[in-house]
Design a protein around this motif. Sequence first.
Motif, short mmCIF file in Angstrom:
data_model
loop_
_atom_site.label_atom_id
_atom_site.label_comp_id
_atom_site.label_asym_id
_atom_site.label_seq_id
_atom_site.Cartn_x
_atom_site.Cartn_y
_atom_site.Cartn_z
N GLY A 1 64.60 -124.46 -3.38
CA GLY A 1 64.78 -124.90 -2.00
C GLY A 1 64.14 -123.98 -1.00
N ALA A 2 63.92 -122.72 -1.40
CA ALA A 2 63.28 -121.76 -0.50
C ALA A 2 61.87 -122.20 -0.12
N PHE A 3 61.19 -122.94 -1.00
CA PHE A 3 59.83 -123.41 -0.69
C PHE A 3 59.84 -124.25 0.60
N ILE A 4 60.80 -125.17 0.68
CA ILE A 4 60.87 -126.06 1.84
C ILE A 4 61.40 -125.32 3.06
N VAL A 5 62.48 -124.59 2.88
CA VAL A 5 63.12 -123.92 4.01
C VAL A 5 62.20 -122.89 4.65
N GLU A 6 61.52 -122.10 3.83
CA GLU A 6 60.64 -121.07 4.37
C GLU A 6 59.44 -121.68 5.08
N THR A 7 58.97 -122.81 4.60
CA THR A 7 57.85 -123.48 5.26
C THR A 7 58.28 -124.08 6.60
N VAL A 8 59.46 -124.72 6.62
CA VAL A 8 59.94 -125.36 7.85
C VAL A 8 60.25 -124.32 8.92
N PHE A 9 60.89 -123.23 8.53
CA PHE A 9 61.32 -122.22 9.50
C PHE A 9 60.34 -121.06 9.64
N ASN A 10 59.16 -121.20 9.05
CA ASN A 10 58.11 -120.20 9.20
C ASN A 10 58.60 -118.81 8.77
N GLY B 1 58.46 -115.70 3.27
CA GLY B 1 59.00 -115.42 1.95
C GLY B 1 58.08 -115.91 0.84
N LEU B 2 58.54 -115.79 -0.39
CA LEU B 2 57.72 -116.17 -1.53
C LEU B 2 57.40 -117.66 -1.53
N GLY B 3 58.32 -118.48 -1.06
CA GLY B 3 58.08 -119.92 -1.04
C GLY B 3 56.92 -120.29 -0.14
N ARG B 4 56.91 -119.76 1.08
CA ARG B 4 55.81 -120.07 1.99
C ARG B 4 54.50 -119.47 1.51
N ILE B 5 54.57 -118.25 0.97
CA ILE B 5 53.36 -117.62 0.43
C ILE B 5 52.79 -118.46 -0.71
N ALA B 6 53.67 -119.03 -1.54
CA ALA B 6 53.21 -119.85 -2.66
C ALA B 6 52.51 -121.11 -2.16
N VAL B 7 53.08 -121.77 -1.15
CA VAL B 7 52.47 -122.98 -0.60
C VAL B 7 51.09 -122.66 -0.02
N GLU B 8 51.00 -121.57 0.74
CA GLU B 8 49.71 -121.19 1.32
C GLU B 8 48.70 -120.81 0.24
N SER B 9 49.17 -120.16 -0.81
CA SER B 9 48.27 -119.75 -1.90
C SER B 9 47.74 -120.95 -2.67
N ILE B 10 48.58 -121.95 -2.87
CA ILE B 10 48.13 -123.16 -3.56
C ILE B 10 47.04 -123.85 -2.75
N LEU B 11 47.24 -123.96 -1.45
CA LEU B 11 46.25 -124.60 -0.59
C LEU B 11 44.95 -123.80 -0.55
N ALA B 12 45.04 -122.47 -0.67
CA ALA B 12 43.86 -121.61 -0.61
C ALA B 12 43.25 -121.37 -1.99
N ARG B 13 43.80 -122.00 -3.04
CA ARG B 13 43.33 -121.80 -4.41
C ARG B 13 43.41 -120.33 -4.83
N ASP B 14 44.43 -119.64 -4.32
CA ASP B 14 44.63 -118.23 -4.67
C ASP B 14 45.42 -118.17 -5.97
N TYR B 15 44.72 -118.34 -7.09
CA TYR B 15 45.36 -118.45 -8.39
C TYR B 15 46.26 -117.27 -8.72
N PRO B 16 45.81 -116.02 -8.59
CA PRO B 16 46.66 -114.89 -8.99
C PRO B 16 47.99 -114.83 -8.25
N VAL B 17 47.97 -115.10 -6.95
CA VAL B 17 49.20 -115.06 -6.16
C VAL B 17 50.14 -116.19 -6.59
N THR B 18 49.59 -117.39 -6.74
CA THR B 18 50.42 -118.53 -7.15
C THR B 18 51.04 -118.29 -8.52
N MET B 19 50.26 -117.82 -9.48
CA MET B 19 50.78 -117.58 -10.82
C MET B 19 51.84 -116.49 -10.82
#
Length: 312
Positions: A247-256, A259-277
Amino acid sequence: MLRYILRRLWSLLLVWAVTVTVTFFAMRMVPGDPITVMLSDQSGNVDLAERLRAQYGLDRPLLYQLFDYLAGIASGTFGLSYRFVGYSVINVIAGGLAITPILALVSFLVALPIGVVLGVSAAVRAGGWLDAVITIALVASISIPSFALAAVLVWVFSIKLELLPVAGWGSVEQAILPIIVLVVAPTAVIARLARTYMLEVLDCDYVRTARAKGVRESLVIYRHAMRNTLVPLLTSVGIIFGALLSGAFIVETVFNIPGLGRIAVESILARDYPVTMTIVLLFTAFYTLINFAVDLLYGIVDPRVRLTGDAS
């Protein structure tokens, strides 16, 4: 018991190894080129693109890239970020490591007692008006999507009443709305489980015997029934905590929240494989370690587990 602990630790290592391998190859199958994303307006510079591929090892076979990533894990740096040139993955996610686990843990510590109290109260008054009200509230809490709840809370408390910040992180006020959003669904799940288990326990012979002996109802509930309600409820703690992390993925994205959830979403969009993994591996580690701790705690709460050496 020692053999059981060692066996569980070995299984954790296997889970982590499978997670790393599957995540690595899955990320390589995602459409898009990280070097093109990295170069942005200089994506037409072929020479620069080739140098960057060589620098990050992307020109090597996949198996060698996997070994490079495993070496990064062993070193504690987890490799280099594609998005932030020159920064190691651990430096990129260091801030999130101090936010997401704490946010999930605080939310869980709030949800657990509230859920148990609501569930036990509903079970003790099963069939009454309080049971009906609590049950309806729990169903509604589970049914509301977290992003919709977040939007409503922001509109009420931030925009209309102007009591709490809309987003951000760094103060107690900024943490209130995210925690509320994270707490609602797990509280409802815990309450429903506690109600179900309590109803089963209250129908047991030893509870009826205690009541027949004239034991006060409060002692019957809290000394006899409550303990045996918490034992099966404990098995669901790991799953509930895992849901909080997700749930942190959604909450951190909505509330800016950084955290790790928002960083993961941004990394996926940026194709930052090492960070996402790395974030996937960390979430897996959190989830498996919590379940491991629950198994050990289960042996403390229920002595029969220690006799069999198994938490099932």
